[in-house]
Design a protein around this motif. Structure first.
Motif, mmCIF file in Angstrom:
data_model
loop_
_atom_site.group_PDB
_atom_site.id
_atom_site.type_symbol
_atom_site.label_atom_id
_atom_site.label_comp_id
_atom_site.label_asym_id
_atom_site.label_seq_id
_atom_site.Cartn_x
_atom_site.Cartn_y
_atom_site.Cartn_z
ATOM 1 N N THR A 123 -2.540 3.370 -5.664
ATOM 2 C CA THR A 123 -2.778 3.355 -4.220
ATOM 3 C C THR A 123 -2.294 2.061 -3.577
ATOM 4 N N GLY A 124 -2.219 1.011 -4.346
ATOM 5 C CA GLY A 124 -1.717 -0.229 -3.781
ATOM 6 C C GLY A 124 -1.877 -1.365 -4.761
ATOM 7 N N ASP A 150 0.854 -1.191 0.000
ATOM 8 C CA ASP A 150 0.000 0.000 0.000
ATOM 9 C C ASP A 150 0.890 1.240 0.000
ATOM 10 N N TYR A 151 0.666 2.089 -0.985
ATOM 11 C CA TYR A 151 1.415 3.336 -1.078
ATOM 12 C C TYR A 151 0.704 4.397 -0.240
ATOM 13 N N LEU A 152 1.454 5.115 0.585
ATOM 14 C CA LEU A 152 0.838 6.080 1.490
ATOM 15 C C LEU A 152 1.088 7.523 1.084
ATOM 16 N N ARG A 153 2.304 7.815 0.633
ATOM 17 C CA ARG A 153 2.596 9.184 0.155
ATOM 18 C C ARG A 153 3.821 9.139 -0.741
ATOM 19 N N GLN A 164 -3.963 -6.585 6.299
ATOM 20 C CA GLN A 164 -3.644 -5.171 6.075
ATOM 21 C C GLN A 164 -4.750 -4.610 5.193
ATOM 22 N N CYS A 202 6.488 -5.118 6.263
ATOM 23 C CA CYS A 202 7.542 -4.160 5.943
ATOM 24 C C CYS A 202 6.970 -2.743 5.948
ATOM 25 N N LYS A 203 7.741 -1.810 6.461
ATOM 26 C CA LYS A 203 7.403 -0.391 6.308
ATOM 27 C C LYS A 203 8.537 0.277 5.552
ATOM 28 N N ARG A 257 -3.575 -2.380 10.163
ATOM 29 C CA ARG A 257 -3.170 -3.783 10.163
ATOM 30 C C ARG A 257 -3.901 -4.494 11.287
ATOM 31 N N ALA A 300 3.560 0.526 3.059
ATOM 32 C CA ALA A 300 3.553 -0.605 3.985
ATOM 33 C C ALA A 300 3.180 -1.860 3.220
ATOM 34 N N LEU A 337 6.960 7.772 6.740
ATOM 35 C CA LEU A 337 6.436 6.492 6.258
ATOM 36 C C LEU A 337 5.765 6.690 4.895
#
Lengths: 145, 145, 145, 145
Positions: free
Chosen positions: B84-85, A89-92, C135, A117-118, C116, A133, A130
């Motif tokens: 987004t993922g 998942d892409y956050l920013r 997740q 993983c982060k 999560r 994830a 971050l």
């Protein structure tokens, strides 16, 4: 193969594995931690790793997640493993001096491990943000599949 | 900006986007199809893209999935989008002349799209073998988030 | 709606939401913790929730993951949210007195949150065994989508 | 066990498996197709399966995805299998007369299969609307893991 060779690789061993992956050399990844249940991979950001808006390309983050998850799994399963899949998942958007992918084992059996993983973007002054994830699995390579 | 520029990019437009991604240039990816609901990305396999056992590195497949999904979403949403993922399942080791990532839109609204992708290893005699499958989403970049 | 109602629900508020979900009542889920960034859902295991081998059905674990992730997101985003997706990895068959789904926010913006969740099977003597990990994301319901 | 019993179940066999899952009986799921590489599960929507806004609860869709994926995998692997994980993307709220989960095998080996599933909400006049899409894996239960 000696019993030692069949066991869990040390950081030095794991760095040799990373150095033997031509794509990891192309990316410029380095393994900075490798211990029971945990692996940390860093990727200095340089222009070749970016996308059209100046951020790290999603594919670089995906590489980081894939490989950090696999190395973390390797601390539990040894190095004869394959990644079976992952979710990312892409956050920013990620920019800065380097990417740091911190992966840890969530659950490990004798033949399979689930890891998380982060991925952080780290600036020159060591501020971490971050950016993504992931969760993924690896399993021991099975000769009789 | 003209109305044309705000619409769905053509194959030529999309190739310019790909060419403006330094990481895609480093990987050597090329866009071979780009039409309503579908995008196909190819990556000629060269030694720099492999892992230690001589197969395409999982990170290369992850890049291919990420970017093919995003370009497919772009046929529905335009090019101002972010991924987004995604989820990626590895099915078998990939080797051969090139990787072909075939992505298609499953569902698209005005602002979001869900896509799926299959990644094939293609040999010199054009035999395709399915190596990985992905599912992922993209959304229009939202100025007021 | 008062300003208070638009804010982050309390445990009592969140329990009312859970009680207003007929499917959660059918499952018999109860919310045991609900605080900033964290939600814990418990499901007493009874024969109706099992599969053919006597373990909790995968669909019950999937319900637990979906709802625990959503409630955890609610502690950051408020209760007008929808789950956008999740990944669930099953680790081992679940049996015992109850399932406990512990969910936490990984990252939250104003409109989206990534969470999560770990799902444990808990025996009568309170031994916990990790059975699944998830997740997933939720976002605020957007009136102008 | 006879050789027949060890082979791929028929629709009648698969319906017996479904009927032996108490949770599937509680949900009210029925298997309407089961053939090589494909399984279709239907769930009539009744008040007990909804969430607080009157739509099918996400956990019901998650159950549908989990079980349809597993039954599709069973057409390739036989019935002694476990689901190893799945990803589920929710696309729109589901309401209507029933949910229809259509799952198909993407790739199957001797011991593992990757499947995909689309979940439709079907109205009384048989209009289908895609509400969710999933990807997941199952593997043969391995006595020596």
């Amino acid at each position: 193969m000696s019993e030692e060779a069949a066991g869990i690789p040390t950081l030095a061993d794991a760095r040799k594995v990373l150095a033997s992956q031509p794509f990891s050399v192309l990316i410029g990844a380095r393994l900075v931690e490798y211990e029971s249940g945990r692996a940390v991979l860093e990727i200095p950001l340089r222009p070749e790793l970016l996308q059209q808006f100046g951020f790290a390309h999603g594919g670089v983050l995906a590489y980081a997640a894939d490989n950090a998850l696999t190395f973390a799994a390797g601390t539990a399963l040894g190095s004869s493993i394959v990644t079976t899949g992952m979710t990312l998942d892409y956050l920013r958007p990620a920019s800065g001096a380097l990417l740091r992918a911190v992966a840890a084992v969530v659950s490990a059996g004798r033949r399979q491990a689930l890891c998380r993983c982060k991925i952080y973007a780290v600036t020159d002054d060591a501020t971490e943000k971050l950016c993504a994830a992931a969760q993924g699995s690896a399993r021991v390579i099975d000769s009789n599949r």
